[in-house]
Design an enzyme around this catalytic site. Sequence first.
Site, PDB file in Angstrom:
ATOM      1  N   LEU A 193      27.632  70.808  33.462  1.00  0.00           N
ATOM      2  CA  LEU A 193      26.867  69.725  34.080  1.00  0.00           C
ATOM      3  C   LEU A 193      26.123  70.275  35.293  1.00  0.00           C
ATOM      4  O   LEU A 193      26.727  70.595  36.323  1.00  0.00           O
ATOM      5  CB  LEU A 193      27.803  68.588  34.492  1.00  0.00           C
TER       6      LEU A 193
ATOM      7  N   GLY B   2      41.598  65.845  44.603  1.00  0.00           N
ATOM      8  CA  GLY B   2      42.175  65.001  43.574  1.00  0.00           C
ATOM      9  C   GLY B   2      43.363  65.725  42.966  1.00  0.00           C
ATOM     10  O   GLY B   2      43.246  66.880  42.540  1.00  0.00           O
TER      11      GLY B   2
ATOM     12  N   GLY C 189      22.634  67.674  38.933  1.00  0.00           N
ATOM     13  CA  GLY C 189      22.680  67.037  40.251  1.00  0.00           C
ATOM     14  C   GLY C 189      21.664  67.588  41.228  1.00  0.00           C
ATOM     15  O   GLY C 189      21.132  68.701  41.067  1.00  0.00           O
TER      16      GLY C 189
ATOM     17  N   GLY D  82      25.470  59.273  37.145  1.00  0.00           N
ATOM     18  CA  GLY D  82      26.865  59.695  37.146  1.00  0.00           C
ATOM     19  C   GLY D  82      27.154  60.803  36.144  1.00  0.00           C
ATOM     20  O   GLY D  82      26.380  61.074  35.221  1.00  0.00           O
TER      21      GLY D  82
ATOM     22  N   GLU E 222      48.057  60.477  35.962  1.00  0.00           N
ATOM     23  CA  GLU E 222      47.061  59.955  36.895  1.00  0.00           C
ATOM     24  C   GLU E 222      46.451  61.115  37.670  1.00  0.00           C
ATOM     25  O   GLU E 222      47.100  62.137  37.905  1.00  0.00           O
ATOM     26  CB  GLU E 222      47.717  58.974  37.872  1.00  0.00           C
TER      27      GLU E 222
ATOM     28  N   HIS F 172      13.925  91.788  65.059  1.00  0.00           N
ATOM     29  CA  HIS F 172      14.071  92.511  66.326  1.00  0.00           C
ATOM     30  C   HIS F 172      15.220  91.975  67.173  1.00  0.00           C
ATOM     31  O   HIS F 172      15.231  90.803  67.558  1.00  0.00           O
ATOM     32  CB  HIS F 172      12.799  92.393  67.184  1.00  0.00           C
TER      33      HIS F 172
ATOM     34  N   GLN G 215      19.075  64.997  31.654  1.00  0.00           N
ATOM     35  CA  GLN G 215      19.517  63.720  32.226  1.00  0.00           C
ATOM     36  C   GLN G 215      18.369  63.187  33.087  1.00  0.00           C
ATOM     37  O   GLN G 215      18.124  63.664  34.190  1.00  0.00           O
ATOM     38  CB  GLN G 215      20.780  63.897  33.070  1.00  0.00           C
TER      39      GLN G 215
ATOM     40  N   ASN H  72      42.983  68.992  40.682  1.00  0.00           N
ATOM     41  CA  ASN H  72      41.987  68.890  39.617  1.00  0.00           C
ATOM     42  C   ASN H  72      40.729  69.661  40.028  1.00  0.00           C
ATOM     43  O   ASN H  72      40.080  69.317  41.011  1.00  0.00           O
ATOM     44  CB  ASN H  72      41.654  67.409  39.382  1.00  0.00           C
TER      45      ASN H  72
END
Length: 401
Positions: A6, A142, A9, A83, A154, A316, A78, A168
């Site tokens: 990806l 995360g 961005g 997102g 989670e 310089h 994209q 992560n």
Amino acid sequence: MQAVVLAAGEGTRLRPLTEDKPKGMVEVAGKPILTHCFEQLVELGAEELLVVVGYKKQAIINHFEDEFEGVPITYAHQREQKGLAHALLTVEEHIDDDFMLMLGDNIFQANLEDVVNRQRESRADAAFLVEEVPWEEASRYGVCDTNKYGEITEVVEKPDDPPSNRVNVGAYVFPAEAREWLDVPKSERGEHELTDVLERVIETHDVRPVAIDRWLGVGRPWELLEANEWKLADLDRRVDGDVADSATLRGDVVVEAGATVEPGVVIEGPALVRAGAHVGPHAYVRGATLLGEDVRVGHAVEVKNSVVMRETAVPHLSYVGDSVLGRAVNFGAGTTVANLRHDDEPVRVTVKGERVSTGRRKFGVVVGDGAKTAIDTSLNAGVTLSTGARTRPGESVDRDR
């Protein structure tokens, strides 16, 4: 295995360095960030690179064209920034194999065979790649929480009390059928969030964490310095350019063909002096320093632990320390960079309008392309000069310009 990268961005947190180029084309150790990413993916066995482009996309396409080291590249555009999950949807039609997903500002080190084997041995449907960091640092990221069976339950963003030290890193291994997980509704921010995709995967499939050797997301200027320190440390000494007999090169220094190092210069590695660069008499270059193509470093100039991009001149009697200078910058004679606060607190830099700690005791300045300082300019630690900025003779700059 396919590899999805990806890279659409805008790289706003790296401004002003990304005002006229995508984040993935900012150089680390003389190569675009995307090159480092692609090299690792190809080394790990990627048979096709699926690259999502958007902001300044032509710079990426023109540089890499339709293959990288013999591995074909397919581009997906994209057109709107909606997102990371939306970015994934743009390339969905090209996914027909198990695939690795990688954010385009990631530099990493991992053994993909180990990753895949560990995933298969655990009979997991998917794997989230993680780096095991010191516990006291985990709250900055995360963090993957797991149950007693080792399944990820989670991903907790920046928890005050981290459930684990497995961070992560923004890299994932998915089976081909993961295409069905990508179409998620918009969030409250009006974007299709990658975190929503991950939550869907965790809820419906067996997902395991797999530790990799090292990872760095290059999203902010000081992380560019850190990435440069990492990759320059891998250099092996090589001198192909014109180096005067009285110059001293210590350690792993690379001087490319077409570069010139004048008498009395001292360069302490790791350092990379790229083609066309000129290091003037009695200059001192040290730390993990990159001097880009056609850079000019003048008489008695000191450059320490810095990234100096192509066609920039520090001609310089100047000092540049722990800084990132963009392309075609010109420092007037006697320009001095401060890189240390008197209270010894970490230097702070403006990122997207907010002052943010770099976490570094020593950090200098960030200078956008084409900026020019007048003679005897002093630049305070943490200052950013925007693209094309100018200073006055003898000016002390303690605010972003």
